[in-house]
Motif scaffolding. Structure first.
Motif, short mmCIF file in Angstrom:
data_model
loop_
_atom_site.label_atom_id
_atom_site.label_comp_id
_atom_site.label_asym_id
_atom_site.label_seq_id
_atom_site.Cartn_x
_atom_site.Cartn_y
_atom_site.Cartn_z
N VAL A 1 -0.04 -9.28 3.07
CA VAL A 1 1.34 -9.75 3.12
C VAL A 1 2.18 -8.84 2.24
O VAL A 1 1.92 -8.67 1.06
N LEU A 2 3.19 -8.23 2.85
CA LEU A 2 4.04 -7.28 2.13
C LEU A 2 5.38 -7.91 1.80
O LEU A 2 5.86 -8.83 2.47
N LYS A 3 6.00 -7.40 0.78
CA LYS A 3 7.31 -7.89 0.38
C LYS A 3 8.39 -7.44 1.37
O LYS A 3 9.40 -8.10 1.54
N ARG A 4 8.18 -6.29 1.98
CA ARG A 4 9.20 -5.72 2.86
C ARG A 4 8.99 -6.16 4.30
O ARG A 4 7.87 -6.29 4.78
N ASP B 1 14.50 0.85 2.04
CA ASP B 1 14.21 0.75 0.62
C ASP B 1 15.48 0.29 -0.11
O ASP B 1 16.51 0.96 -0.05
N GLU B 2 15.41 -0.86 -0.77
CA GLU B 2 16.60 -1.45 -1.39
C GLU B 2 17.12 -0.61 -2.54
O GLU B 2 18.32 -0.63 -2.83
N GLU B 3 16.25 0.11 -3.22
CA GLU B 3 16.68 0.90 -4.37
C GLU B 3 17.33 2.21 -3.95
O GLU B 3 18.40 2.57 -4.43
N THR C 1 0.81 -1.22 0.00
CA THR C 1 0.00 0.00 0.00
C THR C 1 0.84 1.27 0.00
O THR C 1 0.33 2.34 0.30
N GLY C 2 2.12 1.18 -0.30
CA GLY C 2 2.92 2.38 -0.46
C GLY C 2 3.78 2.69 0.74
O GLY C 2 3.84 1.93 1.69
#
Length: 289
Positions: A32-35, A83-85, A9-10
């Motif tokens: 379920v979130l990726k992070r 944040d990986e990026e 959701t941001g």
């Protein structure tokens, strides 16, 4: 029926409640979130806490614009992830189970929230400013600024707990007295000390100075602590405005704006960039040594 959001959701919100329901019926939702996120209690430094805090301020302002209040801003419900990026730590607001439309908040709604960070007015269930001097008596109700004040107390908590690695001498007894007056282990104790700090936020710098904080750090922290004056002024401003009679007495949505949110963000940006560089440790480690 309720609307559900797919996937992440941001950067602001970590959970999604049934905000769009037409009544107060609550449904449990899990996304379920990726992070993987950590709680605010796990921030490595006050510099990082300020950066994350700016995201939380932004999230609270978005909630205000949407007409909702969170009602439980705390160290466990304010999260962050890397944040990986961008390699930037980002803040999220979680656990929206107590979130409610501002216009549906009544004077007799049950208290919700975490005592350590609860706004003074909410815990007292009465307004902070001296209403006896006004031509009318406002009826207490919870509003947007109470969420923001909870974040203020969370930032004060961080300022008390996170200290530079190279701090020379700490008066642990003085620190404990000051800290546990603000954040008591026994949550049934009164909140007079927090109310005093909003009236005189300079006292926060004073007790940390006596506890051994260095002058460079304290000069920066004073800007953070002084936000207490802004909250007090906003509360006084509101009490000079007649409340709406329809749907329960409260101040209309139009009387809340982004000014104090912008001020909070600017202060966090300034404090985070001006704090002395270097690693930090927690007072829990010093107390245990």
């Amino acid at each position: 029926m309720s609307e559900e959001l797919p996937g992440d959701t941001g950067p602001i919100f970590h959970d999604y409640p049934a905000l769009l329901m037409k009544n107060d019926t609550r449904f449990r939702r899990r996304i379920v979130l990726k992070r993987s996120c950590s709680t605010f209690y796990e921030v490595p430094s006050l510099n990082v806490a300020c950066k994350i805090g700016k995201d939380i301020v932004q999230g609270l302002n978005l909630l205000r614009e949407a007409g909702f209040i969170h009602r439980d801003i705390s160290g466990g419900n304010c999260l962050f992830y890397l944040d990986e990026e961008t390699k930037r730590r980002c803040g999220k607001i979680a656990d929206l189970e107590y979130c409610k439309e501002y216009l549906k908040i009544g004077a007799h709604d049950p208290i919700s929230g975490t005592k350590d960070f609860m706004a003074v007015e909410v815990e007292k269930r009465s307004f902070f400013a001296p209403s006896g001097r006004l031509p009318f008596k406002p009826e207490f109700h919870r509003h947007y600024l109470h969420d923001l004040e909870s974040l203020y107390w969370l930032m004060v908590w961080c300022a008390f707990v996170l200290v530079p690695d190279g701090i020379q001498q700490v008066d642990v007894e003085m620190w404990e007295k000051a800290f546990f007056e603000l954040f008591p282990l026994d949550t049934s104790e009164n909140i007079s000390r927090k109310a005093e700090m909003l009236y005189c936020p300079g006292e926060l710098s004073y007790v940390l100075d006596k506890s051994g904080w260095d002058s460079d750090t304290l000069n920066v922290l004073e800007d953070l602590f002084d936000l207490g004056n802004d909250f007090r002024n906003e509360y006084v401003r509101l009490q000079k405005i007649p409340q709406e009679e329809s749907g329960g007495r409260r101040w209309a949505q139009e009387h809340f704006n982004a000014d104090i949110y912008d001020k909070f963000s600017k202060v966090l940006d300034s404090v985070g960039s001006r704090l002395p560089p270097g690693k930090q440790q927690t007072m829990w480690k010093i107390r245990g040594s």
